[in-house]
Design a protein around this motif. Structure first.
Motif, PDB file in Angstrom:
ATOM      1  N   LEU A 204      -0.541 -21.888 -20.902  1.00  0.00           N
ATOM      2  CA  LEU A 204      -0.696 -20.461 -20.668  1.00  0.00           C
ATOM      3  C   LEU A 204      -0.198 -20.038 -19.284  1.00  0.00           C
ATOM      4  N   GLU A 205      -0.440 -20.891 -18.255  1.00  0.00           N
ATOM      5  CA  GLU A 205       0.024 -20.553 -16.910  1.00  0.00           C
ATOM      6  C   GLU A 205       1.544 -20.447 -16.882  1.00  0.00           C
ATOM      7  N   SER A 206       2.223 -21.405 -17.488  1.00  0.00           N
ATOM      8  CA  SER A 206       3.679 -21.363 -17.539  1.00  0.00           C
ATOM      9  C   SER A 206       4.165 -20.172 -18.343  1.00  0.00           C
ATOM     10  N   GLY A 210       5.751 -18.410 -15.551  1.00  0.00           N
ATOM     11  CA  GLY A 210       7.019 -19.121 -15.529  1.00  0.00           C
ATOM     12  C   GLY A 210       6.909 -20.483 -14.858  1.00  0.00           C
ATOM     13  N   HIS A 211       8.020 -21.224 -14.843  1.00  0.00           N
ATOM     14  CA  HIS A 211       8.027 -22.529 -14.179  1.00  0.00           C
ATOM     15  C   HIS A 211       9.423 -22.849 -13.682  1.00  0.00           C
ATOM     16  N   LEU A 212       9.475 -23.828 -12.776  1.00  0.00           N
ATOM     17  CA  LEU A 212      10.745 -24.295 -12.237  1.00  0.00           C
ATOM     18  C   LEU A 212      11.161 -25.585 -12.941  1.00  0.00           C
ATOM     19  N   LYS A 213      12.435 -25.838 -12.916  1.00  0.00           N
ATOM     20  CA  LYS A 213      12.977 -27.044 -13.525  1.00  0.00           C
ATOM     21  C   LYS A 213      12.327 -28.287 -12.904  1.00  0.00           C
ATOM     22  N   GLY A 214      11.877 -29.203 -13.735  1.00  0.00           N
ATOM     23  CA  GLY A 214      11.281 -30.443 -13.271  1.00  0.00           C
ATOM     24  C   GLY A 214       9.838 -30.348 -12.863  1.00  0.00           C
ATOM     25  N   SER A 215       9.211 -29.173 -13.022  1.00  0.00           N
ATOM     26  CA  SER A 215       7.818 -29.022 -12.591  1.00  0.00           C
ATOM     27  C   SER A 215       6.850 -29.785 -13.492  1.00  0.00           C
ATOM     28  N   PHE A 216       7.261 -30.098 -14.723  1.00  0.00           N
ATOM     29  CA  PHE A 216       6.448 -30.924 -15.607  1.00  0.00           C
ATOM     30  C   PHE A 216       7.375 -31.502 -16.682  1.00  0.00           C
ATOM     31  N   THR A 217       6.868 -32.451 -17.419  1.00  0.00           N
ATOM     32  CA  THR A 217       7.677 -33.090 -18.456  1.00  0.00           C
ATOM     33  C   THR A 217       8.121 -32.060 -19.484  1.00  0.00           C
ATOM     34  N   GLY A 218       9.421 -32.014 -19.709  1.00  0.00           N
ATOM     35  CA  GLY A 218       9.967 -31.058 -20.664  1.00  0.00           C
ATOM     36  C   GLY A 218      10.489 -29.789 -20.027  1.00  0.00           C
ATOM     37  N   ALA A 219      10.262 -29.602 -18.714  1.00  0.00           N
ATOM     38  CA  ALA A 219      10.774 -28.415 -18.015  1.00  0.00           C
ATOM     39  C   ALA A 219      12.214 -28.699 -17.585  1.00  0.00           C
ATOM     40  N   HIS A 220      13.142 -28.504 -18.482  1.00  0.00           N
ATOM     41  CA  HIS A 220      14.537 -28.861 -18.233  1.00  0.00           C
ATOM     42  C   HIS A 220      15.311 -27.763 -17.500  1.00  0.00           C
ATOM     43  N   ALA A 221      14.719 -26.601 -17.355  1.00  0.00           N
ATOM     44  CA  ALA A 221      15.402 -25.500 -16.660  1.00  0.00           C
ATOM     45  C   ALA A 221      14.354 -24.520 -16.164  1.00  0.00           C
ATOM     46  N   ASP A 222      14.740 -23.715 -15.157  1.00  0.00           N
ATOM     47  CA  ASP A 222      13.855 -22.648 -14.703  1.00  0.00           C
ATOM     48  C   ASP A 222      13.616 -21.675 -15.856  1.00  0.00           C
ATOM     49  N   ARG A 223      12.386 -21.195 -15.955  1.00  0.00           N
ATOM     50  CA  ARG A 223      12.071 -20.240 -17.017  1.00  0.00           C
ATOM     51  C   ARG A 223      11.187 -19.139 -16.466  1.00  0.00           C
ATOM     52  N   PRO A 224      11.619 -17.882 -16.560  1.00  0.00           N
ATOM     53  CA  PRO A 224      10.764 -16.791 -16.089  1.00  0.00           C
ATOM     54  C   PRO A 224       9.564 -16.617 -17.012  1.00  0.00           C
ATOM     55  N   GLY A 225       8.464 -16.154 -16.443  1.00  0.00           N
ATOM     56  CA  GLY A 225       7.265 -15.933 -17.235  1.00  0.00           C
ATOM     57  C   GLY A 225       7.202 -14.515 -17.774  1.00  0.00           C
ATOM     58  N   PRO A 262       5.161 -19.276  -9.856  1.00  0.00           N
ATOM     59  CA  PRO A 262       5.542 -20.049 -11.039  1.00  0.00           C
ATOM     60  C   PRO A 262       5.102 -21.500 -10.870  1.00  0.00           C
ATOM     61  N   VAL A 263       4.894 -22.169 -11.975  1.00  0.00           N
ATOM     62  CA  VAL A 263       4.499 -23.572 -11.928  1.00  0.00           C
ATOM     63  C   VAL A 263       5.603 -24.369 -11.232  1.00  0.00           C
ATOM     64  N   GLY A 264       5.220 -25.123 -10.195  1.00  0.00           N
ATOM     65  CA  GLY A 264       6.179 -25.923  -9.444  1.00  0.00           C
ATOM     66  C   GLY A 264       6.812 -25.205  -8.273  1.00  0.00           C
ATOM     67  N   ALA A 265       6.511 -23.923  -8.085  1.00  0.00           N
ATOM     68  CA  ALA A 265       7.111 -23.160  -6.979  1.00  0.00           C
ATOM     69  C   ALA A 265       6.168 -23.117  -5.790  1.00  0.00           C
ATOM     70  N   ARG A 266       6.753 -23.011  -4.610  1.00  0.00           N
ATOM     71  CA  ARG A 266       5.953 -22.875  -3.390  1.00  0.00           C
ATOM     72  C   ARG A 266       5.907 -21.436  -2.895  1.00  0.00           C
TER      73      ARG A 266
END
Length: 451
Positions: A204-206, A210-225, A262-266
């Motif tokens: 749900l958080e992602s 959204g999330h950044l590429k590599g932030s978790f398994t299966g995150a192959h590209a940046d994705r806006p939320g 976003p997940v994985g972002a600072r």
């Protein structure tokens, strides 16, 4: 917001400063392409447009930009002030024309008039959108609860307040959210729905931020939320009572100042989003039980709208049934006498959603004739999954103990009455369905007192 498009830095600085001193929000750009892009991304209430800007520096070329800013009023400003150019600008869609050097007092008057025109246009568009949404989105009904609900939507839609929509499942809470969005200044932007109980807690958080590429398994590209997708629009949080506790904390932060990560972002990002939340649960009880945060509850509870159950507005059932039948049929369609009364006698635990499903099912399965589609009580009962077909009180089987002829006559009367209901008392179609001649049917109806 005012969009100022001019390629002279000094004029930009002085004019924007003057307008900001009057309390206006101003965005400045230096060429036509940037102006078009800024308007597409952020919109504007009024556009102040210099005609002679890069790349052409030609006032005639600048005229072609004017339609790109519709429906915002465009005030053209140019040092090439002559009557033919002014007329061409008006013909191209400009709302007013100012010659450089621009008199500050004249600019103030023109901008205030343009902003007032934009406000009136928004109010008119909102009123039309709400009228359309009331018909097209299911907010129909003349009962006092629905009249009150539409009145509240008209009043709160133009504001930025968060809205909490409460009501049983099937009453149309998402339709209310869409009506609020359609009648608001954000109508030109996206309304993004998310079902808080349908998305797994760990995703749900992602999904929201959204999330950044590599932030978790299966995150192959940046994705806006969805928050970013809904920027300058409306985010509809359906079944907010199902949101996991960990996400409630992060949503509370976003509601406080519009910031999120976003997940994985600072870095911290921001988004201007209006929140409309909905639930069928008793959130006050959930707060008391500790499953829902009290501070989040009060953040979401800006304005509370309660959508009435269908059982609480039985006078609207016939109106809704006719509307759903009109949409479900491709040609003429109607209900037999007594069918709408029968619908009103039902409890409708599934509310408007159940009623719509029943009408659509009955319309799909009912026999069709050359004169159109006619929905009978038996069709509605079958669509509702009842074990037996309802029969009118005038056509009941006799008690046991009567003669065989009496029972045959009663059964014959019952079958004729049901067929008449299904065909809308069309004698020709009824006779064909029963395998009788039209004259033979009429003779039987005369004998049984059914004429």
């Amino acid at each position: 917001m005012i969009l100022l498009a001019d390629d002279e830095p000094a004029f930009q600085r002085l004019t924007a400063g003057w307008l900001r001193s009057l309390g206006h929000e101003v965005t400045t750009v230096g060429d036509g392409d940037a102006a078009r892009q800024a308007f597409a991304q952020h919109g504007a209430d009024v556009v102040l447009l210099d005609l002679a800007m890069p790349p052409h520096h030609d006032p005639e070329a600048g005229l072609a930009l004017i339609p790109a800013f519709a429906p915002a009023p465009v005030v053209v400003m140019t040092g090439h002030a002559d009557q033919p150019l002014a007329l061409k600008a008006i013909e191209a869609g400009a709302w007013d024309f100012l010659a450089k050097p621009v008199d500050p007092d004249m600019l103030k008057v023109v901008v205030e008039r343009a902003l007032e025109r934009a406000r009136l246009a928004r109010d008119l568009a909102a009123a039309k959108a709400l009228e359309h949404s009331a018909e097209d989105m299911g907010l129909v009904g003349q009962s006092p609860p629905m009249t009150s609900l539409r009145d509240m939507i008209r009043r709160i839609a133009p504001t930025a307040l968060p809205v909490m929509v409460l009501g049983p499942s099937g009453t149309g809470k998402e339709l209310v959210a869409r009506a609020i969005h359609a009648a608001s200044p954000r109508a030109g932007r996206a309304l993004v729905p998310v079902h808080c109980g349908a998305v797994p807690a760990d995703l749900l958080e992602s999904e929201l931020f959204g999330h950044l590429k590599g932030s978790f398994t299966g995150a192959h590209a940046d994705r806006p939320g969805l928050v970013e997708t809904a920027a300058h629009g409306t985010l509809f949080l359906d079944e907010i009572g199902e949101m996991p506790a960990t996400m409630q904390v992060k949503l509370l932060r976003f509601l406080a100042d519009g910031s999120y990560q976003p997940v994985g972002a600072r870095e911290v990002r921001r988004a201007d989003v209006r929140i409309v939340a909905a639930t069928h649960r008793d959130l006050a009880a959930a707060v008391a039980g500790g499953s829902f945060r009290e501070d989040l509850y009060y953040r979401l509870k800006g304005v509370v709208l309660r959508v009435p159950a269908l059982a609480d507005r039985p006078g609207d059932i016939a109106l809704l049934a006719r509307l759903f039948l009109r949409r479900a049929s491709e040609g003429p369609a109607s209900f037999v006498p007594g069918a709408l009364d029968w619908l009103e006698s039902h409890g409708w635990p599934g509310n408007v959603r159940e009623l719509r499903s029943v009408i659509e099912c009955a319309a799909a399965l009912a026999p069709k004739s050359a004169s159109g589609l006619t929905i009978g009580i038996a069709d509605l009962a079958f669509a509702m999954g009842e074990d037996r077909e309802p029969v009118p009180n005038t056509a009941t089987l006799p008690p046991s103990g009567q003669t065989l002829q009496d029972e045959v006559t009663a059964l014959e009367r019952l079958r004729i009455t049901e067929a008449l209901d299904r065909t809308g008392h069309n004698h020709t179609h009824t006779a064909r369905e029963l395998g009788l001649s039209r004259v033979g049917l009429l003779k039987k109806m005369d004998r049984m007192g059914l004429r």
